[in-house]
Enzyme design. Structure first.
Site, PDB file in Angstrom:
ATOM      1  CE1 TYR A   9     -15.025  64.312 -34.520  1.00 63.91           C
ATOM      2  CE2 TYR A   9     -14.379  66.545 -33.961  1.00 63.91           C
ATOM      3  CZ  TYR A   9     -15.363  65.614 -34.229  1.00 63.91           C
ATOM      4  OH  TYR A   9     -16.699  65.993 -34.217  1.00 63.91           O
ATOM      5  CG  ASP A  10      -8.217  68.941 -35.262  1.00 63.26           C
ATOM      6  OD1 ASP A  10      -7.350  68.302 -35.870  1.00 63.26           O
ATOM      7  OD2 ASP A  10      -8.000  69.534 -34.186  1.00 63.26           O
TER       8      ASP A  10
HETATM    9  N1  LIG Z   1     -22.322  66.692 -30.771  1.00 65.05           N
HETATM   10  C1  LIG Z   1     -21.494  67.674 -31.086  1.00 65.05           C
HETATM   11  O1  LIG Z   1     -21.261  68.583 -30.281  1.00 65.05           O
HETATM   12  C2  LIG Z   1     -20.846  67.709 -32.436  1.00 65.05           C
HETATM   13  C3  LIG Z   1     -20.111  68.848 -32.779  1.00 65.05           C
HETATM   14  C4  LIG Z   1     -19.505  68.880 -34.026  1.00 65.05           C
HETATM   15  C5  LIG Z   1     -19.671  67.861 -34.937  1.00 65.05           C
HETATM   16  N2  LIG Z   1     -20.397  66.787 -34.577  1.00 65.05           N
HETATM   17  C6  LIG Z   1     -20.518  65.712 -35.548  1.00 65.05           C
HETATM   18  O2  LIG Z   1     -21.842  65.229 -35.596  1.00 65.05           O
HETATM   19  C7  LIG Z   1     -21.838  63.817 -35.793  1.00 65.05           C
HETATM   20  C8  LIG Z   1     -22.628  63.120 -34.715  1.00 65.05           C
HETATM   21  O3  LIG Z   1     -22.116  63.459 -33.451  1.00 65.05           O
HETATM   22  P1  LIG Z   1     -22.780  62.936 -32.101  1.00 65.05           P
HETATM   23  O4  LIG Z   1     -22.557  63.971 -31.091  1.00 65.05           O
HETATM   24  O5  LIG Z   1     -24.145  62.452 -32.371  1.00 65.05           O
HETATM   25  O6  LIG Z   1     -21.799  61.727 -31.767  1.00 65.05           O
HETATM   26  P2  LIG Z   1     -22.095  60.208 -31.359  1.00 65.05           P
HETATM   27  O7  LIG Z   1     -20.790  59.643 -30.963  1.00 65.05           O
HETATM   28  O8  LIG Z   1     -23.208  60.150 -30.377  1.00 65.05           O
HETATM   29  O9  LIG Z   1     -22.604  59.583 -32.719  1.00 65.05           O
HETATM   30  C9  LIG Z   1     -21.747  59.086 -33.718  1.00 65.05           C
HETATM   31  C10 LIG Z   1     -22.349  57.813 -34.273  1.00 65.05           C
HETATM   32  O10 LIG Z   1     -21.515  57.311 -35.320  1.00 65.05           O
HETATM   33  C11 LIG Z   1     -21.335  55.908 -35.137  1.00 65.05           C
HETATM   34  N3  LIG Z   1     -20.053  55.539 -35.757  1.00 65.05           N
HETATM   35  C12 LIG Z   1     -18.800  55.891 -35.376  1.00 65.05           C
HETATM   36  N4  LIG Z   1     -17.899  55.360 -36.205  1.00 65.05           N
HETATM   37  C13 LIG Z   1     -18.578  54.641 -37.138  1.00 65.05           C
HETATM   38  C14 LIG Z   1     -18.211  53.866 -38.253  1.00 65.05           C
HETATM   39  N5  LIG Z   1     -16.923  53.702 -38.594  1.00 65.05           N
HETATM   40  N6  LIG Z   1     -19.185  53.268 -38.970  1.00 65.05           N
HETATM   41  C15 LIG Z   1     -20.486  53.403 -38.643  1.00 65.05           C
HETATM   42  N7  LIG Z   1     -20.901  54.128 -37.590  1.00 65.05           N
HETATM   43  C16 LIG Z   1     -19.962  54.752 -36.856  1.00 65.05           C
HETATM   44  C17 LIG Z   1     -21.343  55.712 -33.629  1.00 65.05           C
HETATM   45  O11 LIG Z   1     -21.593  54.395 -33.216  1.00 65.05           O
HETATM   46  C18 LIG Z   1     -22.452  56.694 -33.227  1.00 65.05           C
HETATM   47  O12 LIG Z   1     -23.716  56.090 -33.297  1.00 65.05           O
HETATM   48  C19 LIG Z   1     -20.379  63.401 -35.856  1.00 65.05           C
HETATM   49  O13 LIG Z   1     -19.992  63.350 -37.212  1.00 65.05           O
HETATM   50  C20 LIG Z   1     -19.656  64.533 -35.167  1.00 65.05           C
HETATM   51  O14 LIG Z   1     -18.343  64.672 -35.646  1.00 65.05           O
HETATM   52  C21 LIG Z   1     -20.985  66.683 -33.357  1.00 65.05           C
HETATM   53  O1  LIG Z   2     -15.304  67.279 -17.518  1.00 62.37           O
HETATM   54  C1  LIG Z   2     -14.941  68.134 -18.348  1.00 62.37           C
HETATM   55  C2  LIG Z   2     -14.901  67.905 -19.743  1.00 62.37           C
HETATM   56  C3  LIG Z   2     -14.483  68.918 -20.562  1.00 62.37           C
HETATM   57  N1  LIG Z   2     -14.134  70.133 -20.058  1.00 62.37           N
HETATM   58  C4  LIG Z   2     -13.744  71.247 -20.949  1.00 62.37           C
HETATM   59  O2  LIG Z   2     -14.890  71.607 -21.675  1.00 62.37           O
HETATM   60  C5  LIG Z   2     -14.529  72.081 -22.954  1.00 62.37           C
HETATM   61  C6  LIG Z   2     -15.370  71.341 -23.978  1.00 62.37           C
HETATM   62  O3  LIG Z   2     -14.929  69.986 -24.033  1.00 62.37           O
HETATM   63  P1  LIG Z   2     -15.779  68.849 -24.754  1.00 62.37           P
HETATM   64  O4  LIG Z   2     -15.028  67.597 -24.533  1.00 62.37           O
HETATM   65  O5  LIG Z   2     -17.194  68.891 -24.320  1.00 62.37           O
HETATM   66  O6  LIG Z   2     -15.802  69.262 -26.276  1.00 62.37           O
HETATM   67  P2  LIG Z   2     -14.772  70.010 -27.209  1.00 62.37           P
HETATM   68  O7  LIG Z   2     -15.335  71.356 -27.452  1.00 62.37           O
HETATM   69  O8  LIG Z   2     -13.394  69.952 -26.717  1.00 62.37           O
HETATM   70  O9  LIG Z   2     -14.837  69.115 -28.491  1.00 62.37           O
HETATM   71  C7  LIG Z   2     -16.050  68.954 -29.174  1.00 62.37           C
HETATM   72  O10 LIG Z   2     -16.077  69.881 -30.173  1.00 62.37           O
HETATM   73  C8  LIG Z   2     -17.082  69.819 -31.149  1.00 62.37           C
HETATM   74  C9  LIG Z   2     -17.346  68.442 -31.656  1.00 62.37           C
HETATM   75  O11 LIG Z   2     -16.756  68.183 -32.877  1.00 62.37           O
HETATM   76  C10 LIG Z   2     -17.150  67.353 -30.696  1.00 62.37           C
HETATM   77  O12 LIG Z   2     -18.347  67.090 -30.038  1.00 62.37           O
HETATM   78  C11 LIG Z   2     -16.071  67.551 -29.713  1.00 62.37           C
HETATM   79  O13 LIG Z   2     -14.895  67.286 -30.357  1.00 62.37           O
HETATM   80  C12 LIG Z   2     -13.036  71.872 -23.083  1.00 62.37           C
HETATM   81  O14 LIG Z   2     -12.383  73.092 -22.850  1.00 62.37           O
HETATM   82  C13 LIG Z   2     -12.683  70.910 -21.980  1.00 62.37           C
HETATM   83  O15 LIG Z   2     -11.386  71.134 -21.451  1.00 62.37           O
HETATM   84  C14 LIG Z   2     -14.180  70.362 -18.692  1.00 62.37           C
HETATM   85  O16 LIG Z   2     -13.888  71.456 -18.221  1.00 62.37           O
HETATM   86  N2  LIG Z   2     -14.572  69.366 -17.892  1.00 62.37           N
END
Ligand SMILES: NC(=O)c1ccc[n+]([C@@H]2O[C@H](COP(=O)([O-])OP(=O)(O)OC[C@H]3O[C@@H](n4cnc5c(N)ncnc54)[C@H](O)[C@@H]3O)[C@@H](O)[C@H]2O)c1
Ligand SMILES: O=c1ccn([C@@H]2O[C@H](COP(=O)(O)OP(=O)(O)O[C@H]3OC[C@@H](O)[C@H](O)[C@H]3O)[C@@H](O)[C@H]2O)c(=O)[nH]1
Length: 379
Positions: A209-210
């Site tokens: 991912y990262d």
């Molecule tokens: N929510 C967060 O905290 C967060 C933080 C950092 C970055 N992002 C980024 O924002 C975007 C959306 O995140 P989210 O929280 O809505 O996640 P999410 O998992 O709810 O949404 C991701 C969507 O992408 C679709 N998808 C995954 N792989 C695919 C593929 N190969 N082809 C077509 N569709 C595909 C999934 O079905 C889903 O609908 C992502 O790119 C994620 O990396 C989110």
């Molecule tokens: O039940 C839980 C789940 C998670 N955690 C902790 O909560 C923190 C946040 O964890 P999350 O799984 O919500 O998300 P992370 O911050 O690790 O990753 C997120 O970062 C930014 C985005 O790119 C993604 O949405 C996701 O990768 C971590 O330190 C994890 O150890 C708990 O303490 N309890």
């Protein structure tokens, strides 16, 4: 009065006040000059051949519609972005999603709408559409889902982004990538500015991912430098809100679901690790402002309010269910120890900053989760 309207390839134009004379129904004199090109546009349902994307119309305002593609639009942030973009009647929205972590249910209010299209498609395969803007979100975001099939996560980030850049190049669309605060890894600088290059394990369980997102950012800039593609990169920090998957595994959704189900809140050790949580409506504002602005980024979009996971658990407990217990459990490898965005760039360049504090956002999410779990709040 001479007005200049930039009409992109495949756009539909509305010009209801144009005088209806001339062979195509509109006065040819209205179109003062058109040059180059070879695209068709529709004026009030009538095809008008526009020989260039720049068209000058005297005295009439042509309102060019924007056709916007959202990859991953059936997911959490994507579906809120759809809601926001559909509010503008000039926008047509196309969602492509493979439904890995997203759901049609998130888009049910738009299915069948004339300005909306939903396509089942995996972005690791090429896609041929005519669009003006691409919001490229497709990628599983919760650690449990992106680690589930890491090779697929890498393919989605690398091949998916390549395919979307290829599409952007072919049709001249502007493309925005939702990158992540995870590009900073386990950051040694705090808070994180965009100029920090990060501290990432290239071979760890989070690398799909990262590192995947880091390559996606590289591809965006290489296409920009090599092919002149208009790019935007948002580095999104942890975002929460209604429509997150209930069993998504991310911390806010876990704690809220646990508090409602009267289960202990599972704080992963040590519990002193920090995150900064942004409410989804603020996030969507930031993404749209970045897309429509002049700056490529990368720009951090997040809420600088920073909490330890123990503080988050206490907050959720106090708001939702003061009776639940807080339980400490094992953590997973490479969990970043601290994370907080420096949002000076977003403030200065986009005029954006978040409005909703964690304490105000949690109740909105509680309401949504209670409805979906069929557990009403006790009187
Ligand atoms: N929510 C967060 O905290 C967060 C933080 C950092 C970055 N992002 C980024 O924002 C975007 C959306 O995140 P989210 O929280 O809505 O996640 P999410 O998992 O709810 O949404 C991701 C969507 O992408 C679709 N998808 C995954 N792989 C695919 C593929 N190969 N082809 C077509 N569709 C595909 C999934 O079905 C889903 O609908 C992502 O790119 C994620 O990396 C989110
Ligand atoms: O039940 C839980 C789940 C998670 N955690 C902790 O909560 C923190 C946040 O964890 P999350 O799984 O919500 O998300 P992370 O911050 O690790 O990753 C997120 O970062 C930014 C985005 O790119 C993604 O949405 C996701 O990768 C971590 O330190 C994890 O150890 C708990 O303490 N309890």
């Amino acid at each position: 009065m001479l007005q200049n309207h930039h009409i992109r390839r495949g756009s539909r134009c509305e010009a209801p006040d144009l005088p209806k004379v001339g062979p195509c129904g509109y006065s040819p004199e209205s179109i003062v000059s058109c040059y180059g090109g070879g695209d068709n546009v529709f004026i009030d349902g009538i095809v008008v051949v526009v020989v260039e994307v720049e068209m000058f119309v005297e005295g009439f305002e042509l309102q060019a519609n924007m056709r916007i593609l959202i990859t991953g639009g059936a997911g959490f942030i994507g579906s809120h972005l759809v809601d926001r973009l559909m509010q503008n009647e000039k926008n047509e929205v196309i969602v492509v999603d493979n439904y890995f972590t997203g759901s049609k249910d998130n888009l049910k209010q738009w299915i069948g709408h004339p300005r909306f299209e939903l396509i089942r498609h995996d972005v690791t395969e090429p896609l041929f559409l005519e669009v003006d803007q691409i919001y490229h979100l497709a990628c599983p975001a919760s650690p449990i889902f992106y680690k589930h099939n890491p090779v697929k996560t890498i393919k989605t980030n690398v091949m998916g982004t390549l395919n979307m850049l290829g599409l952007a190049k072919r049709v001249g669309a502007r493309i925005l990538l939702t990158s992540t605060s995870e590009v900073y890894g386990d950051p040694l600088e705090h808070p994180q500015t965009e100029s920090y290059w990060g501290n990432v394990n290239p071979i760890g369980v989070r690398s799909c991912y990262d590192e995947g997102k880091r390559v996606a950012e590289t591809l965006m800039f290489d296409y920009h430098r090599q092919h002149g593609i208009e790019i935007r990169i948002a580095r999104i920090f942890n975002t929460y809100g209604p429509r997150m998957n209930i069993d998504d595994g991310r911390v806010v959704s876990n704690f809220i679901a646990q508090a409602i189900r009267e289960e202990p809140l599972t704080v992963q050790l040590p519990g002193t690790q920090t995150r900064s949580f942004c409410y989804v409506s603020d996030m969507v504002d930031g993404l749209v402002q970045l897309m429509d602005g002049e700056h490529t980024g990368p720009i951090n979009i997040g809420n600088p309010g920073e909490f330890t996971m123990l503080e988050l658990a206490e907050t959720v407990k106090e708001i939702i269910n003061p009776k639940v217990k807080i339980l400490t459990v094992e953590n997973t490898p490479d969990d970043p120890r601290q994370r907080k965005p420096d949002i000076s760039k977003a403030k200065e360049l986009l005029g954006w900053e978040p409005k909703i504090k964690l304490r105000d956002g949690v109740p909105f999410m509680e309401e949504d989760f209670r409805q979906r779990l069929c557990v009403p709040k006790k009187a």
